[in-house]
Write a protein that holds these residues in place. Sequence first.
Motif, PDB file in Angstrom:
ATOM      1  N   LEU A 302      19.835  73.881  27.774  1.00 35.82           N
ATOM      2  CA  LEU A 302      19.979  72.485  27.367  1.00 35.82           C
ATOM      3  C   LEU A 302      18.968  72.157  26.281  1.00 35.82           C
ATOM      4  O   LEU A 302      17.773  72.453  26.415  1.00 35.82           O
ATOM      5  N   THR A 303      19.441  71.536  25.205  1.00 34.82           N
ATOM      6  CA  THR A 303      18.574  71.081  24.118  1.00 34.82           C
ATOM      7  C   THR A 303      18.855  69.601  23.870  1.00 34.82           C
ATOM      8  O   THR A 303      20.012  69.218  23.659  1.00 34.82           O
ATOM      9  N   VAL A 304      17.811  68.800  23.897  1.00 36.71           N
ATOM     10  CA  VAL A 304      17.951  67.361  23.693  1.00 36.71           C
ATOM     11  C   VAL A 304      17.100  66.953  22.495  1.00 36.71           C
ATOM     12  O   VAL A 304      15.912  67.282  22.425  1.00 36.71           O
ATOM     13  N   THR A 305      17.711  66.238  21.558  1.00 41.97           N
ATOM     14  CA  THR A 305      17.016  65.720  20.385  1.00 41.97           C
ATOM     15  C   THR A 305      17.083  64.199  20.419  1.00 41.97           C
ATOM     16  O   THR A 305      18.182  63.624  20.383  1.00 41.97           O
ATOM     17  N   GLY A 306      15.946  63.547  20.504  1.00 45.12           N
ATOM     18  CA  GLY A 306      15.905  62.092  20.566  1.00 45.12           C
ATOM     19  C   GLY A 306      15.615  61.607  21.975  1.00 45.12           C
ATOM     20  O   GLY A 306      15.698  62.366  22.951  1.00 45.12           O
ATOM     21  N   ALA A 307      15.260  60.342  22.060  1.00 42.25           N
ATOM     22  CA  ALA A 307      14.920  59.730  23.346  1.00 42.25           C
ATOM     23  C   ALA A 307      16.184  59.196  24.003  1.00 42.25           C
ATOM     24  O   ALA A 307      16.764  58.197  23.534  1.00 42.25           O
ATOM     25  N   LEU A 308      16.615  59.835  25.092  1.00 47.50           N
ATOM     26  CA  LEU A 308      17.855  59.430  25.736  1.00 47.50           C
ATOM     27  C   LEU A 308      17.765  58.080  26.422  1.00 47.50           C
ATOM     28  O   LEU A 308      18.790  57.484  26.754  1.00 47.50           O
ATOM     29  N   LEU A 343      22.396  67.869  22.943  1.00 43.75           N
ATOM     30  CA  LEU A 343      22.570  66.428  22.820  1.00 43.75           C
ATOM     31  C   LEU A 343      21.654  65.948  21.702  1.00 43.75           C
ATOM     32  O   LEU A 343      20.430  66.154  21.762  1.00 43.75           O
ATOM     33  N   ALA A 344      22.249  65.343  20.694  1.00 44.75           N
ATOM     34  CA  ALA A 344      21.487  64.859  19.552  1.00 44.75           C
ATOM     35  C   ALA A 344      21.703  63.363  19.405  1.00 44.75           C
ATOM     36  O   ALA A 344      22.852  62.903  19.290  1.00 44.75           O
ATOM     37  N   LEU A 345      20.625  62.613  19.419  1.00 48.63           N
ATOM     38  CA  LEU A 345      20.692  61.155  19.332  1.00 48.63           C
ATOM     39  C   LEU A 345      20.224  60.703  17.962  1.00 48.63           C
ATOM     40  O   LEU A 345      19.124  61.055  17.509  1.00 48.63           O
ATOM     41  N   GLU A 351      25.640  62.613  19.916  1.00 52.79           N
ATOM     42  CA  GLU A 351      26.520  63.756  19.710  1.00 52.79           C
ATOM     43  C   GLU A 351      26.270  64.775  20.818  1.00 52.79           C
ATOM     44  O   GLU A 351      25.126  65.130  21.115  1.00 52.79           O
ATOM     45  N   ILE A 352      27.352  65.233  21.418  1.00 52.59           N
ATOM     46  CA  ILE A 352      27.288  66.222  22.496  1.00 52.59           C
ATOM     47  C   ILE A 352      28.084  67.436  22.052  1.00 52.59           C
ATOM     48  O   ILE A 352      29.268  67.321  21.715  1.00 52.59           O
ATOM     49  N   ILE A 353      27.434  68.609  22.041  1.00 50.19           N
ATOM     50  CA  ILE A 353      28.099  69.858  21.681  1.00 50.19           C
ATOM     51  C   ILE A 353      27.806  70.875  22.778  1.00 50.19           C
ATOM     52  O   ILE A 353      26.648  71.152  23.091  1.00 50.19           O
ATOM     53  N   MET A 354      28.854  71.422  23.362  1.00 50.94           N
ATOM     54  CA  MET A 354      28.725  72.415  24.426  1.00 50.94           C
ATOM     55  C   MET A 354      29.559  73.631  24.041  1.00 50.94           C
ATOM     56  O   MET A 354      30.736  73.496  23.683  1.00 50.94           O
ATOM     57  N   LEU A 398      33.138  72.298  22.910  1.00 51.13           N
ATOM     58  CA  LEU A 398      33.444  70.906  23.209  1.00 51.13           C
ATOM     59  C   LEU A 398      32.483  70.046  22.410  1.00 51.13           C
ATOM     60  O   LEU A 398      31.264  70.140  22.583  1.00 51.13           O
ATOM     61  N   ALA A 399      33.002  69.246  21.505  1.00 47.80           N
ATOM     62  CA  ALA A 399      32.176  68.388  20.657  1.00 47.80           C
ATOM     63  C   ALA A 399      32.623  66.945  20.833  1.00 47.80           C
ATOM     64  O   ALA A 399      33.791  66.612  20.619  1.00 47.80           O
ATOM     65  N   VAL A 400      31.698  66.089  21.225  1.00 42.66           N
ATOM     66  CA  VAL A 400      31.985  64.675  21.464  1.00 42.66           C
ATOM     67  C   VAL A 400      30.966  63.838  20.724  1.00 42.66           C
ATOM     68  O   VAL A 400      29.765  64.137  20.748  1.00 42.66           O
ATOM     69  N   SER A 401      31.446  62.800  20.082  1.00 46.77           N
ATOM     70  CA  SER A 401      30.566  61.859  19.384  1.00 46.77           C
ATOM     71  C   SER A 401      30.816  60.463  19.948  1.00 46.77           C
ATOM     72  O   SER A 401      31.961  59.988  19.962  1.00 46.77           O
ATOM     73  N   LEU A 402      29.737  59.818  20.424  1.00 44.04           N
ATOM     74  CA  LEU A 402      29.845  58.498  21.047  1.00 44.04           C
ATOM     75  C   LEU A 402      28.998  57.503  20.289  1.00 44.04           C
ATOM     76  O   LEU A 402      27.788  57.693  20.151  1.00 44.04           O
TER      77      LEU A 402
END
Length: 454
Positions: A302-308, A343-345, A351-354, A398-402
């Motif tokens: 898991l890699t997270v970029t930004g403050a969730l 997860l990139a914020l 943006e979620i890419i799996m 799986l790529a999702v942008s919210l």
Amino acid sequence: MALLGRRARLRWVHLILGGALFMPYWLVGTVVVGLLTGEGSMFGGSLTVQFGAYAVGLPLAALSSLFPLTRPMSVAAVRALCGVAGDRLADEPARGRSAKARTSGWFTLHLGIGALVSGATLALPPFAVTVMALPFSEALQKSELTSFWGLDRPWLQWAALPAGLLMLLALAAVAAGAGAFLARQAPRLLGPSPADRLAAAERRAAELAVRNRLARELHDSVGHALSAVSLQASAARRVLDADVEFVREALAAIEETTRRTVGELDSVLGLLREGEDDGELPGPRLDALDALVRGAGRHVELTVTGALDRVPDAVSREAYRIVQEGLTNAARYAGGERMTARLALTDDELEIIMENPLPARAPVVRPDGGRGLRGVAERARLLGGTSEVGRVAGVWRLAVSLPLGTASEPKGAAGVERENARGERGTSGRARSTVDARTKAPGSEPSVGKGGSR
């Protein structure tokens, strides 16, 4: 016999009920007509008073039918007694000028015809029985009835027997005909208006949306838990003697996953017991992401970029479910291969890419095509986002942008979910999905095909 069958008898009762309801209006009418004509007798007055009271009572009945409960009560009586199908009638109080006018017309018609049939039902049978008894009773033959009607001849007295029977048959025929007439008019006068049909469609769509939401929650939470537990148990069994530390970690992950899922399941079942409102479903958010990944096993990176914690609650909850579904798919189809979740914020979107390697052999395609990716697409669309699924460069992606903007957040889920319940009629703006195998990911094969149904 049709004239005396069960349906005809029930409709006759319906007419008598109308006559009983008309009685108060008729009594008021007799007072009004009595004051105008100077006749003080209420029940023994002339036919002018009786029919005058009837004429005065009808407008009073029409006026009183404007009360909201008139249509529901009338519909209940028609369903029970007239044999009219329930879907042809409106259950709600009349709204709008046209619906109120039709309800008033029905109420007046029912009471007006019912009063006449009820009066005939009360008066005609005793008279008909008396007439039929004339040939057998000397007292009746010497009474004023005989002289008044000119029935002093023997052959006329015997003719009174079939005459009385015909009177009763005529009454039954009139009652059956009047009941059938009202039954034919009921759908036209008490049936739903276009506004009623629209309201009923909105209710059905809302109920379907609630079911879809609960089904999606159960699928994502329970489905993921079962997949994760199955994967962890299978891995622990394979290394039971060789790697005791891994077995401990797997058992701890199984315990954590099941405990968390039981809490989620209890929340969803609580909504089923207590009823659904227009608010948000309870559920975990991105702050529980670490526990979710730990429960999926060592093979998840898991890699997270930004403050969730900046992510709005509605987006955070749906994003958690999307990641959960991605992990479930990887556990089910990737064969224990390492997968990545990023997860990139940014300022305006998440943006979620799996990604996970494709299996050596194509997995068995499920007959129903699977519901997980369909749920991902629905969640993204509800938030005004996008979802793309398919093969990209040898991996399943799986790529999702919210979007994070308030304009794109759900209007209390039931509001926007009704759009799903009415059916997906394509996509517009940013809301698009590539789960239906008609759109290809860049440089890839269709999203659902050789890679298997998810």
